[in-house]
Scaffold this motif. Structure first.
Motif, PDB file in Angstrom:
ATOM      1  N   ARG A   1     -81.532 139.423 -53.441  1.00 52.99           N
ATOM      2  CA  ARG A   1     -80.435 138.469 -53.645  1.00 52.99           C
ATOM      3  C   ARG A   1     -79.269 138.834 -52.731  1.00 52.99           C
ATOM      4  O   ARG A   1     -78.902 140.011 -52.616  1.00 52.99           O
TER       5      ARG A   1
ATOM      6  N   PRO B   1     -72.823 138.273 -53.890  1.00 49.88           N
ATOM      7  CA  PRO B   1     -72.352 137.051 -54.562  1.00 49.88           C
ATOM      8  C   PRO B   1     -71.269 136.291 -53.814  1.00 49.88           C
ATOM      9  O   PRO B   1     -71.068 135.098 -54.075  1.00 49.88           O
TER      10      PRO B   1
ATOM     11  N   SER C   1     -78.004 138.394 -59.811  1.00 49.70           N
ATOM     12  CA  SER C   1     -76.704 137.777 -60.098  1.00 49.70           C
ATOM     13  C   SER C   1     -76.321 137.994 -61.555  1.00 49.70           C
ATOM     14  O   SER C   1     -75.166 138.312 -61.865  1.00 49.70           O
TER      15      SER C   1
ATOM     16  N   TYR D   1     -69.409 133.185 -57.364  1.00 52.67           N
ATOM     17  CA  TYR D   1     -68.703 134.426 -57.657  1.00 52.67           C
ATOM     18  C   TYR D   1     -67.235 134.130 -57.959  1.00 52.67           C
ATOM     19  O   TYR D   1     -66.584 133.351 -57.260  1.00 52.67           O
TER      20      TYR D   1
END
Length: 269
Positions: free
Chosen positions: A124, A127, A100, A183
């Motif tokens: 991950r 976002p 991120s 995000y």
């Protein structure tokens, strides 16, 4: 004693840079992680790439500094340091929370007309996928249990009460940053993006990793490895080969077929 520059404060170098036009790879640790976690990767890439590793405040040699528990703030601070480092192809690699942060750094750089050569996001979800995660609100035992479950830190660390007291604030602060990150919609990246994930990661489904494709107009790859959240430890050679082989002239778009949604376990950062 001379004052440290911002570069010396934020970035760690474990080996000298190789000669020639080798890429410069900047690595971003996971929640609770420190620069030393990337030492094996830096050693393996020593002859193929210049590896710099971000050291977040509040841990190891920066343990006396205030934590930064906001991904956007952290990214802006790091961008100021890495922006001048584009005399070599600049590659960003982040794992978990670090993905991120790396994405936000690439976004800020591009907004300033400073595109990176390649962005690698590991472990991950994309976002635009946000979940209600509250690990940072658990008591100490709960936070430790979550970190143990993910196997991101040698479990022997938690047998030392004094060491636990030292590392828990950084772990909790990073979890707060990762879990409260949202995000902010804006122009997509234009650089190549490669997403890496474990097929049994309890934090990220393969589909959520594939959805990083929506965050760039450039070439996109999805690489799925056997393993959980810290699949990197078992597939370090393959990851190092990926990182060392990238340059602005070697950009190929490949999208691994994405299976249906996989079962989700508890979250991690």
């Amino acid at each position: 004693m001379p004052l440290l520059s911002d570069t010396d404060l934020w970035l760690r170098r474990f080996h000298d840079a190789p000669q020639g036009a080798a890429p410069r790879v900047v690595c971003f640790p996971h929640a609770g992680g420190a620069a030393s976690w990337y030492r094996p990767l830096a050693t393996g890439l020593a002859t193929r790439a210049e590896v710099l590793v971000v050291q977040y405040p509040g841990r190891q040699d920066r343990h006396n500094e205030p934590l930064i528990d906001d991904v956007h703030v952290l990214a802006r601070r790091i961008t100021e340091v890495v922006a001048p480092l584009r005399d070599r192809p600049l590659v960003l690699f982040g794992h978990s929370m670090g993905a991120s942060v790396a994405f936000e750094v690439a976004t800020v750089l591009q907004a300033g007309s400073a595109e990176v050569a390649h962005l690698y996001v590991s472990g991950r979800r994309a976002p635009q996928h946000s979940h209600d995660e509250q690990v940072h609100r658990l008591d100490d035992a709960g936070v430790i249990a979550e970190v143990r479950r993910l196997a991101g830190t040698d479990s022997r660390v938690f047998d030392d009460e004094e060491l636990v007291r030292m590392v828990l604030p950084a772990i909790r602060g990073d979890y707060r940053a990762a879990e409260t990150y949202r995000y902010r919609p804006g122009p997509p990246l234009t650089c190549p993006v490669t997403a890496l994930t474990g097929d049994a990661d309890p934090k990220t489904t393969v589909q959520e990793a594939a959805d990083w494709q929506e965050r760039t107009t450039g070439p996109f790859q999805l690489r799925v490895f056997p393993g959980g959240h810290f699949f990197l430890a078992e597939h370090s050679k393959a990851v190092m080969d990926l990182l060392s082989g990238e340059s602005p002239s070697a950009r190929r778009s490949t999208l691994t077929p994405v299976p249906g949604p996989s079962p989700r376990g508890p979250s991690a950062c």
